[in-house]
Design an enzyme around this catalytic site. Structure first.
Site, PDB file in Angstrom:
ATOM      1  N   GLY A  91     -82.847  61.338  54.614  1.00  0.00           N
ATOM      2  CA  GLY A  91     -83.458  62.644  54.401  1.00  0.00           C
ATOM      3  C   GLY A  91     -84.731  62.587  53.598  1.00  0.00           C
ATOM      4  O   GLY A  91     -85.411  61.573  53.562  1.00  0.00           O
ATOM      5  N   LEU A 149     -80.036  63.133  62.020  1.00  0.00           N
ATOM      6  CA  LEU A 149     -81.150  62.872  61.109  1.00  0.00           C
ATOM      7  C   LEU A 149     -81.105  61.421  60.613  1.00  0.00           C
ATOM      8  O   LEU A 149     -80.116  60.980  60.039  1.00  0.00           O
ATOM      9  CB  LEU A 149     -81.084  63.828  59.910  1.00  0.00           C
ATOM     10  CG  LEU A 149     -82.139  63.580  58.823  1.00  0.00           C
ATOM     11  CD1 LEU A 149     -83.543  63.647  59.394  1.00  0.00           C
ATOM     12  CD2 LEU A 149     -81.966  64.572  57.688  1.00  0.00           C
ATOM     13  N   ASP A 150     -82.189  60.676  60.882  1.00  0.00           N
ATOM     14  CA  ASP A 150     -82.312  59.305  60.387  1.00  0.00           C
ATOM     15  C   ASP A 150     -81.196  58.399  60.874  1.00  0.00           C
ATOM     16  O   ASP A 150     -80.927  57.365  60.274  1.00  0.00           O
ATOM     17  CB  ASP A 150     -82.385  59.282  58.851  1.00  0.00           C
ATOM     18  CG  ASP A 150     -83.594  60.048  58.363  1.00  0.00           C
ATOM     19  OD1 ASP A 150     -84.573  60.154  59.125  1.00  0.00           O
ATOM     20  OD2 ASP A 150     -83.550  60.565  57.248  1.00  0.00           O
ATOM     21  N   GLU A 151     -80.522  58.809  61.938  1.00  0.00           N
ATOM     22  CA  GLU A 151     -79.619  57.888  62.604  1.00  0.00           C
ATOM     23  C   GLU A 151     -80.371  57.308  63.796  1.00  0.00           C
ATOM     24  O   GLU A 151     -81.580  57.428  63.899  1.00  0.00           O
ATOM     25  CB  GLU A 151     -78.340  58.624  63.047  1.00  0.00           C
ATOM     26  CG  GLU A 151     -77.406  58.942  61.912  1.00  0.00           C
ATOM     27  CD  GLU A 151     -76.717  57.699  61.359  1.00  0.00           C
ATOM     28  OE1 GLU A 151     -76.622  56.685  62.081  1.00  0.00           O
ATOM     29  OE2 GLU A 151     -76.319  57.728  60.187  1.00  0.00           O
TER      30      GLU A 151
END
Lengths: 274, 274, 274, 274
Positions: free
Chosen positions: C191, C217-219
């Site tokens: 994040g 998110l951010d995966e």
């Protein structure tokens, strides 16, 4: 604001210096200090909060041993001149940082002994001087280059993959102000074709070295070094490519250290407060 | 000889300290200093040539802000107790350094909640206490462990792959004196089976973290961290093996830093003069 | 020339493939192979000397399990579109490599949700589209961006510090073709403000992660990661600067790997024949 | 199970090999392959699931070029002999791994030209032979050492900081079976006191190199290398300490690679499928 001092070591130096700063109501943000016991030399780099430094240098001189080198707020607007041949990677990195004002210094001009990199310089409105060894004999070429450099009065001359050896006369003109990136982990593979040497030796690491230029080939005080792993799947050609990445990173790091006044030179060595 | 000071920051601290040292004819070999501007805390680690430090601590107290933590030549003969479960790699490394007197501290005893590592300890004539959770309830087990530890009055308790979570009560008994090696690059993969988590996430690096133990799982001030590259050819099992190498190195490095009084703790952070 | 194959594993795959190549008089220069035992998936990347590959793909299909993904000489002239916000470091690195033709692909255009980086693009005669969220609502903005991208039919979309989260709808439009550089060593500090998080946690390493964008998110599958050491002397601001260096390096490396067809994606993981 | 092959390169090798494996119902778990184009040599390392390898070697011989070196399941129970002088770090690491059966080979005995490390060996019930150059002349000493070694018929002789140069006659007795750890990043700082050399040169990195012993001082095919950063605060003495950490790690890694049959030697180079 930065203060750097290099002088003969003696008991109480830190105390005297810090006391004077306190008297001037100058608060120390950070302090890095080193003593070379063998050479009995004292080095200190102070970062202080902004304040009135009027008369500070003189007051410091009084308490420091004779011959002390003192710089209060050394040139905060440093200027550099870059010398190149054909390889772009180090120059481009410097031009980008210069353009975005993250270099910490300003590039005055670029001198190339080939015209290859003229276009990239022009794209950044960067003066480019093409001074070729086909045009001039070595002696005259270096004279010309030196004169161009001198008119810009740079703090440092950066050899960003400048592939010709400079004469002692040229080096003597800019003592300890010429910074070179050597495409090897010095002192391994001194001289030409280090990657070919590394490839033939079958090394598992290759590196790069940024150093000040002295008059011995690839000698001179080392500022920064880094390596990357390689293996049998590398050809001499792909080693060069990989090497260029590390050369760019090492030179960028070395320039940052020098520009931030973190590098002290003495003899053939450096003290680097990284 | 080492002097470490941690106190509220104010103008002139370095000067006052260094001046006092000079008055005592104590020469500074090296000095590392840091100020946390946000917290307004001053940290300094001085290495000084041996000399007469009689009354030094008191004199320093006079010029330092109230509440200053001062240690002149902090225990140069530190003692540690090691707690283990079944994995040998960290313990063996510590036992070897202890045996060859390169640890910088002396290991007093080893406590294991399994008997697996008893033999290696005995080969080094190292007292081994087998205190098993099958033998005692958790509360009593921790009581027993704490009592064994206390009788040796160690400076630090090292969890060298001790795989049980210690209760707040136990941790409170040895505040900021318990050092743990966590088999992950914290704060990634907190908790159990970090390698399994890392494997399933397909990360390209795994790491290890040495930290002081606080009462939040795998929290606590970080002392040292390192990583190694991994790739698809690793299984969860080979990741564990690779991880053990890095765990050993990170814990060894963290112990060196702590034993040499290079680590300051404040809040949930450290200042490490590496 | 490159051949990549991904299919269900079975005995004899390598033999069948290599035999077919031999029949076509195609000499294998290098071969990288991996089997995910758990998922029973076979991956191979072959580098072969140039030759006649007519009918090769069909012949391979005959001997490979149904559903095999085969690419003979996958697009050797890949195209990419770059999306940016305000930070220049990743974009400038890509523009330089593109200009000197060492990227291995060609940049078609740059899309910015701010105009900050328009000038640098123009200096390289690179089309720049300023599509601002002040100009359009999110849905329409993404529609516009997607349409610009689509007209260039790029192989990959590179988020070179594009600081807005893209909707599942947008991501679904370019499945596993969007590459992001995340300014953290994932999965740590997911994040916003990872450097602030890292600073407050007092970590001793910071890193960067290049990954394909999925809808968490951010995966998304990780392509490359690197770290650099940091310490107490870093502020959140200098951590950002240091982080930008590593972000640039990691993204450059990830693009090289993807462009050279060294990256296989399956599930949330990658196989990378680096 | 492992299969390694080294032979003249020709079209179709991988196909022929893999087809034969398939005929034997032997499933390939992983395969690493390399061709040295300049030397026209083919190298492959196959990891296959266990199965019946009866007659496999012969069948392979039939399809491979004359002179092919083939090893089907090369000695899975390798034996090593360790030679030491006074420094403990590499030996202790090997003894620990040997004791916990994670070395992948078994240490047969240790030969020391000093008695310093006899006690640590005895603590692990490891035979220690003290053969001193005060006791014997060089020729006789090497004869004695060679005879001790020969009676154990080891696969490899490991010079774990054995600080005497071995004669060509001794080396010739165990060709490409002697592994040395050199306390430097070869080819820099060949010979004695590399750390002193490094210190005086002011390098910013020091390294270690594990290599097979040939008859040129510190030459011979390189197996593994690593470095660590150093700076001005290091003395020659602390560089030695830091170097010992990296020496231990590099030698451990090199032994792992050799014991797992990942290292191919040809000329003065290696192919390492790490």
């Amino acid at each position: 604001m930065i203060i750097v001092i290099q002088c003969k070591d003696q008991v109480g130096l830190v105390g005297s210096i810090a006391t004077i700063l306190a008297k001037h109501q100058l608060n120390i943000v950070s302090m890095r200090e080193h003593v070379d016991k063998a050479e009995n030399i004292f080095f200190v780099r102070l970062e202080i909060e902004d304040g009135d430094t009027g008369g500070l240098e003189e007051t410091l001189k009084e308490v420091l041993p004779p011959g002390a080198i003192i710089a209060v707020n050394p040139n905060p607007h440093k200027k550099i001149v870059v010398m190149v041949t054909k390889e772009y990677h180090c120059l481009a990195d410097i031009l980008i940082r210069n353009y975005f004002k993250t270099l910490g210094a300003t590039v005055q001009c670029v001198i190339g002994n080939h015209a290859t990199l003229q276009d990239i310089c022009e794209r950044f409105d960067m003066p480019f001087y093409h001074l070729s060894h086909e045009q001039y004999g070595r002696k005259e070429l270096e004279q010309q280059m030196g004169d161009v450099i001198q008119q810009y009065a740079p703090d440092y001359i950066v050899l960003a993959k400048f592939m010709r050896i400079l004469s002692p006369a040229f080096v003597a003109r800019f003592p300890m102000r010429i910074i070179n990136i050597h495409h090897s982990f010095l002192p391994a593979f001194i001289g030409a074709n280090p990657y070919k040497q590394a490839f033939e030796r079958g090394v598992k690491l290759i590196g790069a070295t940024a150093h000040f230029v002295s008059n011995e080939l690839d000698e001179g005080p080392i500022i920064a070094q880094q390596i990357i792993p390689v293996n049998h799947s590398f050809t001499a050609a792909t080693m060069v490519k990989a090497g260029q990445e590390i050369e760019t990173a090492v030179l960028a790091n070395a320039l940052k250290l020098v520009i931030e006044d973190r590098v002290f030179v003495y003899g053939n060595k450096t003290v680097v407060f990284g």
